[in-house]
Motif scaffolding. Structure first.
Motif, PDB file in Angstrom:
ATOM      1  N   LEU A   5       5.440  -5.682 -15.108  1.00 33.27           N
ATOM      2  CA  LEU A   5       4.309  -6.617 -15.772  1.00 33.27           C
ATOM      3  C   LEU A   5       4.706  -7.805 -16.410  1.00 33.27           C
ATOM      4  N   THR A   6       4.053  -8.774 -16.370  1.00 32.74           N
ATOM      5  CA  THR A   6       4.510  -9.894 -17.225  1.00 32.74           C
ATOM      6  C   THR A   6       3.302 -10.142 -18.329  1.00 32.74           C
ATOM      7  N   ASN A   7       3.399 -10.946 -19.181  1.00 30.00           N
ATOM      8  CA  ASN A   7       2.403 -11.341 -20.128  1.00 30.00           C
ATOM      9  C   ASN A   7       1.015 -11.980 -19.325  1.00 30.00           C
ATOM     10  N   GLN A   8       1.311 -12.562 -18.525  1.00 24.26           N
ATOM     11  CA  GLN A   8       0.371 -13.250 -17.668  1.00 24.26           C
ATOM     12  C   GLN A   8      -0.358 -12.495 -16.649  1.00 24.26           C
ATOM     13  N   THR A   9       0.547 -11.326 -16.268  1.00 25.89           N
ATOM     14  CA  THR A   9      -0.141 -10.278 -15.358  1.00 25.89           C
ATOM     15  C   THR A   9      -1.323  -9.352 -16.372  1.00 25.89           C
ATOM     16  N   ILE A  10      -0.830  -9.020 -17.569  1.00 30.71           N
ATOM     17  CA  ILE A  10      -1.714  -8.484 -18.433  1.00 30.71           C
ATOM     18  C   ILE A  10      -3.073  -9.311 -18.591  1.00 30.71           C
ATOM     19  N   SER A  11      -2.705 -10.827 -18.988  1.00 29.02           N
ATOM     20  CA  SER A  11      -4.020 -11.594 -19.292  1.00 29.02           C
ATOM     21  C   SER A  11      -4.580 -11.814 -18.040  1.00 29.02           C
ATOM     22  N   GLY A  12      -4.167 -11.805 -16.755  1.00 28.65           N
ATOM     23  CA  GLY A  12      -4.968 -11.954 -15.728  1.00 28.65           C
ATOM     24  C   GLY A  12      -5.793 -10.613 -15.507  1.00 28.65           C
ATOM     25  N   GLY A  13      -5.049  -9.410 -15.698  1.00 26.20           N
ATOM     26  CA  GLY A  13      -6.285  -8.204 -15.995  1.00 26.20           C
ATOM     27  C   GLY A  13      -7.258  -8.186 -16.888  1.00 26.20           C
ATOM     28  N   ALA A 160      -7.973 -11.851 -10.889  1.00 25.77           N
ATOM     29  CA  ALA A 160      -7.278 -11.389  -9.731  1.00 25.77           C
ATOM     30  C   ALA A 160      -6.048 -12.348  -9.060  1.00 25.77           C
ATOM     31  N   TYR A 161      -6.156 -13.510  -9.107  1.00 24.41           N
ATOM     32  CA  TYR A 161      -4.962 -14.349  -8.638  1.00 24.41           C
ATOM     33  C   TYR A 161      -3.852 -14.431  -9.793  1.00 24.41           C
ATOM     34  N   MET A 162      -4.133 -14.447 -11.011  1.00 27.14           N
ATOM     35  CA  MET A 162      -3.200 -14.173 -11.898  1.00 27.14           C
ATOM     36  C   MET A 162      -2.290 -12.826 -11.767  1.00 27.14           C
ATOM     37  N   VAL A 163      -3.254 -11.897 -11.734  1.00 23.23           N
ATOM     38  CA  VAL A 163      -2.275 -10.497 -11.404  1.00 23.23           C
ATOM     39  C   VAL A 163      -1.590 -10.513  -9.982  1.00 23.23           C
ATOM     40  N   ARG A 164      -2.028 -10.993  -8.998  1.00 20.99           N
ATOM     41  CA  ARG A 164      -1.590 -11.163  -7.765  1.00 20.99           C
ATOM     42  C   ARG A 164      -0.281 -11.666  -7.926  1.00 20.99           C
ATOM     43  N   VAL A 165      -0.186 -13.133  -8.451  1.00 14.80           N
ATOM     44  CA  VAL A 165       1.008 -14.012  -8.413  1.00 14.80           C
ATOM     45  C   VAL A 165       2.022 -13.626  -9.558  1.00 14.80           C
ATOM     46  N   THR A 166       1.628 -12.781 -10.313  1.00 15.34           N
ATOM     47  CA  THR A 166       2.691 -12.672 -11.398  1.00 15.34           C
ATOM     48  C   THR A 166       3.051 -11.173 -11.489  1.00 15.34           C
ATOM     49  N   TYR A 167       2.427 -10.341 -10.665  1.00 16.91           N
ATOM     50  CA  TYR A 167       3.009  -8.903 -10.877  1.00 16.91           C
ATOM     51  C   TYR A 167       4.204  -8.941  -9.861  1.00 16.91           C
ATOM     52  N   LYS A 168       5.218  -8.237 -10.491  1.00 17.58           N
ATOM     53  CA  LYS A 168       6.631  -8.052  -9.666  1.00 17.58           C
ATOM     54  C   LYS A 168       6.888  -6.832  -9.155  1.00 17.58           C
ATOM     55  N   GLY A 169       5.845  -6.212  -8.679  1.00 20.78           N
ATOM     56  CA  GLY A 169       5.869  -5.072  -7.712  1.00 20.78           C
ATOM     57  C   GLY A 169       6.208  -5.280  -6.381  1.00 20.78           C
ATOM     58  N   ARG A 170       6.202  -4.418  -5.627  1.00 21.65           N
ATOM     59  CA  ARG A 170       6.201  -4.479  -4.034  1.00 21.65           C
ATOM     60  C   ARG A 170       5.158  -4.918  -3.577  1.00 21.65           C
ATOM     61  N   THR A 171       5.066  -5.833  -2.476  1.00 22.02           N
ATOM     62  CA  THR A 171       4.249  -6.578  -1.738  1.00 22.02           C
ATOM     63  C   THR A 171       3.962  -5.840  -0.377  1.00 22.02           C
ATOM     64  N   CYS A 172       3.016  -6.161   0.501  1.00 16.86           N
ATOM     65  CA  CYS A 172       2.893  -5.607   1.741  1.00 16.86           C
ATOM     66  C   CYS A 172       4.036  -6.258   2.588  1.00 16.86           C
ATOM     67  N   HIS A 173       4.777  -7.314   2.339  1.00 17.06           N
ATOM     68  CA  HIS A 173       5.517  -7.889   3.087  1.00 17.06           C
ATOM     69  C   HIS A 173       6.933  -7.307   3.150  1.00 17.06           C
ATOM     70  N   GLU A 174       7.072  -6.319   2.042  1.00 16.96           N
ATOM     71  CA  GLU A 174       8.538  -5.690   1.752  1.00 16.96           C
ATOM     72  C   GLU A 174       8.783  -4.762   2.612  1.00 16.96           C
TER      73      GLU A 174
END
Length: 174
Positions: A5-13, A160-174
């Motif tokens: 999580l980043t601050n921007q991920t949390i703010s997006g949520g 939703a956009y901010m959570v998607r682009v700033t979350y440093k977790g796994r993506t469906c492409h990994e």
């Protein structure tokens, strides 16, 4: 394990949750926004706890300055919106629309605060919120529920956009 999580991920949520909360104002619930207020307060508390938990080191002076300016601006303009809408114009709808306008504008202060990598998306977000509020103010202030719905959808989309682009977790492409 690295924190995902980043601050921007949390703010997006947070912004997404507030977008959803806008729908609690429908059906004349904006006259007594108890549920909206409760969701807002709980969301702020959770946001602050999560941000404090993930913070590494101290915040920069620049960050503190801009965040403080954002909330001072928001506090002053919210009180002014309520005063003008209720005491000067005697119109609750105008109070709500002015609140939404200034809430939208306060997001501009977070661009320099966070050296926001996603500043273009944030500018578009602010423009959409402000445009919706101005349309409501000048064209359809008697259709407050439409303004709430559009505002809520804009906030949900950006959140939703901010959570998607700033979350440093796994993506469906990994």
């Amino acid at each position: 394990m690295e924190n995902k999580l980043t601050n921007q991920t949390i703010s997006g949520g947070f912004i997404f949750v507030i977008g959803m909360a806008m729908f609690t104002l429908l059906g004349s619930n904006y006259k007594k926004p108890i549920l909206f207020g409760a969701i807002y307060i709980i969301a702020i508390i959770v946001q602050l706890i999560l941000m404090k938990k993930i913070r590494r080191g101290s915040r920069s002076m620049n960050n503190k300055k801009w965040v403080n300016i954002a909330f001072i601006f928001l506090g002053i303009t919210c009180w002014a919106s309520i005063f003008i809408g209720l005491n000067v114009l005697d119109n609750l709808n105008i109070s709500w629309i002015l609140l939404l306008l200034f809430v939208g504008l306060h997001f501009l202060f977070f661009i320099p605060a966070n050296e926001n990598k996603h500043w273009k998306a944030q500018i578009i977000f602010v423009i959409l919120l402000v445009f919706n509020a101005l349309l409501g103010l000048f064209l359809y202030s008697n259709q407050l529920e439409t303004i709430f719905i559009i505002d809520g959808l804009i906030k949900m989309g950006y959140g939703a956009y901010m959570v998607r682009v700033t979350y440093k977790g796994r993506t469906c492409h990994e």
